[in-house]
Design a protein around this motif. Sequence first.
Motif, mmCIF file in Angstrom:
data_model
loop_
_atom_site.group_PDB
_atom_site.id
_atom_site.type_symbol
_atom_site.label_atom_id
_atom_site.label_comp_id
_atom_site.label_asym_id
_atom_site.label_seq_id
_atom_site.Cartn_x
_atom_site.Cartn_y
_atom_site.Cartn_z
ATOM 1 N N HIS A 1 0.841 -1.197 0.000
ATOM 2 C CA HIS A 1 0.000 0.000 0.000
ATOM 3 C C HIS A 1 0.878 1.250 0.000
ATOM 4 C CE1 HIS A 1 -2.718 3.133 1.665
ATOM 5 N NE2 HIS A 1 -3.526 2.582 0.771
ATOM 6 N N TYR B 1 0.988 3.630 1.878
ATOM 7 C CA TYR B 1 1.429 4.083 3.197
ATOM 8 C C TYR B 1 2.631 3.289 3.727
ATOM 9 C CZ TYR B 1 -3.023 6.633 3.871
ATOM 10 O OH TYR B 1 -4.093 7.481 3.772
ATOM 11 N N ASP C 1 -3.114 2.286 -4.251
ATOM 12 C CA ASP C 1 -4.182 2.498 -3.264
ATOM 13 C C ASP C 1 -4.984 1.194 -3.123
ATOM 14 O OD1 ASP C 1 -5.698 2.493 -5.606
ATOM 15 O OD2 ASP C 1 -6.514 4.506 -5.355
ATOM 16 N N SER C 2 -5.998 1.214 -2.279
ATOM 17 C CA SER C 2 -6.764 -0.027 -2.036
ATOM 18 C C SER C 2 -7.398 -0.545 -3.326
ATOM 19 C CB SER C 2 -7.903 0.230 -1.051
ATOM 20 O OG SER C 2 -7.420 0.850 0.081
ATOM 21 N N PHE D 1 -7.441 -6.135 6.072
ATOM 22 C CA PHE D 1 -8.562 -6.173 5.123
ATOM 23 C C PHE D 1 -8.048 -6.206 3.688
ATOM 24 C CE2 PHE D 1 -8.172 -1.460 5.313
ATOM 25 C CZ PHE D 1 -8.254 -1.135 3.969
ATOM 26 N N MET D 2 -6.882 -5.660 3.443
ATOM 27 C CA MET D 2 -6.321 -5.667 2.084
ATOM 28 C C MET D 2 -5.900 -7.086 1.707
ATOM 29 S SD MET D 2 -4.117 -2.153 2.225
ATOM 30 C CE MET D 2 -4.986 -0.587 2.368
ATOM 31 N N TYR E 1 -17.392 0.309 2.603
ATOM 32 C CA TYR E 1 -15.985 0.648 2.328
ATOM 33 C C TYR E 1 -15.153 -0.633 2.404
ATOM 34 C CZ TYR E 1 -12.054 4.034 2.641
ATOM 35 O OH TYR E 1 -10.938 4.809 2.408
ATOM 36 N N ASN F 1 -12.464 -1.056 3.689
ATOM 37 C CA ASN F 1 -11.788 -1.119 4.996
ATOM 38 C C ASN F 1 -12.698 -1.816 6.012
ATOM 39 O OD1 ASN F 1 -10.585 0.976 3.412
ATOM 40 N ND2 ASN F 1 -9.587 1.783 5.238
ATOM 41 N N SER G 1 -11.956 4.691 -1.473
ATOM 42 C CA SER G 1 -11.976 6.154 -1.552
ATOM 43 C C SER G 1 -11.774 6.608 -2.995
ATOM 44 C CB SER G 1 -10.900 6.746 -0.641
ATOM 45 O OG SER G 1 -9.645 6.211 -1.004
ATOM 46 N N HIS H 1 -6.865 9.843 10.248
ATOM 47 C CA HIS H 1 -7.407 11.026 9.569
ATOM 48 C C HIS H 1 -8.352 11.855 10.439
ATOM 49 C CE1 HIS H 1 -5.899 8.616 6.189
ATOM 50 N NE2 HIS H 1 -5.633 9.796 5.671
ATOM 51 N N HIS I 1 -7.008 13.457 2.261
ATOM 52 C CA HIS I 1 -7.677 12.176 2.002
ATOM 53 C C HIS I 1 -9.138 12.297 2.438
ATOM 54 C CE1 HIS I 1 -8.614 7.903 2.144
ATOM 55 N NE2 HIS I 1 -7.593 7.749 1.314
ATOM 56 N N GLU J 1 -10.963 10.411 4.043
ATOM 57 C CA GLU J 1 -11.263 9.902 5.389
ATOM 58 C C GLU J 1 -11.152 11.030 6.428
ATOM 59 O OE1 GLU J 1 -8.666 6.590 6.031
ATOM 60 O OE2 GLU J 1 -9.610 5.411 4.458
ATOM 61 N N SER K 1 -8.273 9.542 -3.219
ATOM 62 C CA SER K 1 -7.608 8.366 -2.644
ATOM 63 C C SER K 1 -6.091 8.595 -2.630
ATOM 64 C CB SER K 1 -7.921 7.133 -3.482
ATOM 65 O OG SER K 1 -7.133 7.150 -4.665
ATOM 66 N N THR K 2 -5.374 7.714 -2.005
ATOM 67 C CA THR K 2 -3.918 7.909 -1.932
ATOM 68 C C THR K 2 -3.300 7.958 -3.333
ATOM 69 O OG1 THR K 2 -3.613 5.524 -1.590
ATOM 70 C CG2 THR K 2 -3.674 6.905 0.368
ATOM 71 N N MET L 1 -0.449 0.077 9.625
ATOM 72 C CA MET L 1 0.411 0.014 8.434
ATOM 73 C C MET L 1 1.883 -0.140 8.850
ATOM 74 S SD MET L 1 -1.124 0.389 5.444
ATOM 75 C CE MET L 1 -2.777 0.753 4.841
HETATM 76 P P1 13P Z 1 -6.698 4.380 -0.194
HETATM 77 O O1 13P Z 1 -7.696 3.432 -0.779
HETATM 78 O O2 13P Z 1 -6.941 5.795 -0.581
HETATM 79 O O3 13P Z 1 -5.315 3.931 -0.518
HETATM 80 O O4 13P Z 1 -6.888 4.415 1.391
HETATM 81 C C1 13P Z 1 -6.743 3.300 2.197
HETATM 82 C C2 13P Z 1 -6.592 3.669 3.585
HETATM 83 O O5 13P Z 1 -6.594 2.857 4.457
HETATM 84 C C3 13P Z 1 -6.443 5.084 3.872
HETATM 85 O O6 13P Z 1 -6.381 5.287 5.217
#
Ligand code: 13P
Length: 336
Positions: free
Chosen positions: A56, A58, A73-74, A96-97, A145, A147, A162, A208, A231, A233, A247-248, A294
């Motif tokens: 990811h 992050y 991103d996710s 969750f990813m 979501y 997440n 996102s 966030h 972001h 969130e 999103s990221t 993360m």
């Molecule tokens: P993204 O889908 O934007 O990468 O965000 C995932 C996430 O956990 C942001 O806190």
Amino acid sequence: MAATSLPIGRASILPLPHIYDRVSRHIPAIEWPALADDVAAILELKKTRNAVILAHNYQAPEIFHTVSDIVGDSLALAREAINVDADVIVLAGVHFMAETAKLLNPGKTVLIPDMRAGCSLADSITAADVRGLREKYPGVPIVTYVNTSAAVKAESDVCCTSGNAVDVVRSLNAPRVLMIPDEFLAQNVQVLVPEVEILTWAGHCEVHEQFTPADIREVRESYPGVTVIAHPECPPDVVAEADFSGSTAMMMNFVTQKRPRQVVLVTECSMGDNIAQANPDIEFIKPCNLCPHMKRMSLKNIRHALETLTHEVTVEPELAGRARAAVERMLAVRPR
Ligand code: 13P
Ligand code: SF4
């Protein structure tokens, strides 16, 4: 963290110099040999295990820029997980990813280096809560979501990230939708989709939710002309103060395309580091909020995961079918 410069001649004896080049702005040369040992071992293990690493945005630069095969991103990680041809997927991110990767590519061994890498949003809602919402709001579609746990996804109509939440809500053509569990994401989408009534759940991202409009105003005062990217969130009053929200991956694209002179990324701290290396002309003003989940990922535990094939992420098959359907419905939504 500025890199320590080495006397000429010594830099050339650093191990894996071509890889060190990718992280030299963030990792002092003196720290590199210890990290390079793990990097070399991971690169070798990926071959012997026929493994790929999905990371990811992050993840810390020493993971993001050195051993990862796919970063994003996710949404991108979910899309890419479908096409992975290797036997083993290591998810450098949160649980969750890894579950989503397993749902989309069930034949693969999916590993997460630390099972404790959770998410405050995923923890904010259970499958029983979603069943309760369905009873309370019969006929109202439930957009969940990503997440969240697979059990929560299994009770939902469609997932979103996102990166596609607005498109997913619009695709339903419904007057009212439930958007769970991120209250702020739902409120931020509501601003962009006023024609739909969006019902929310009181889940928050612990990283966030800490940002405030006063933070943004302070940074604008200290750095006149700075570009602020938040972001979704973040609380809506924070997003309202920003120049862009996404999103990221969308945040990264915005920076690399618009090339602001000074930018503050109102999100997890490592994002700025990961873009900064390739964009030395852009000044990143960093809020230092780290996601503790993360940050459970490290080169050491990625190496250990590949050595021992732990910790395997599995999803109970009946649950997996329903959860996969919600994720696949999301992936079928095309941007409008
Ligand atoms: P993204 O889908 O934007 O990468 O965000 C995932 C996430 O956990 C942001 O806190
Ligand atoms: Fe969850 Fe927030 Fe961490 Fe993302 S940053 S994984 S939403 S706790």
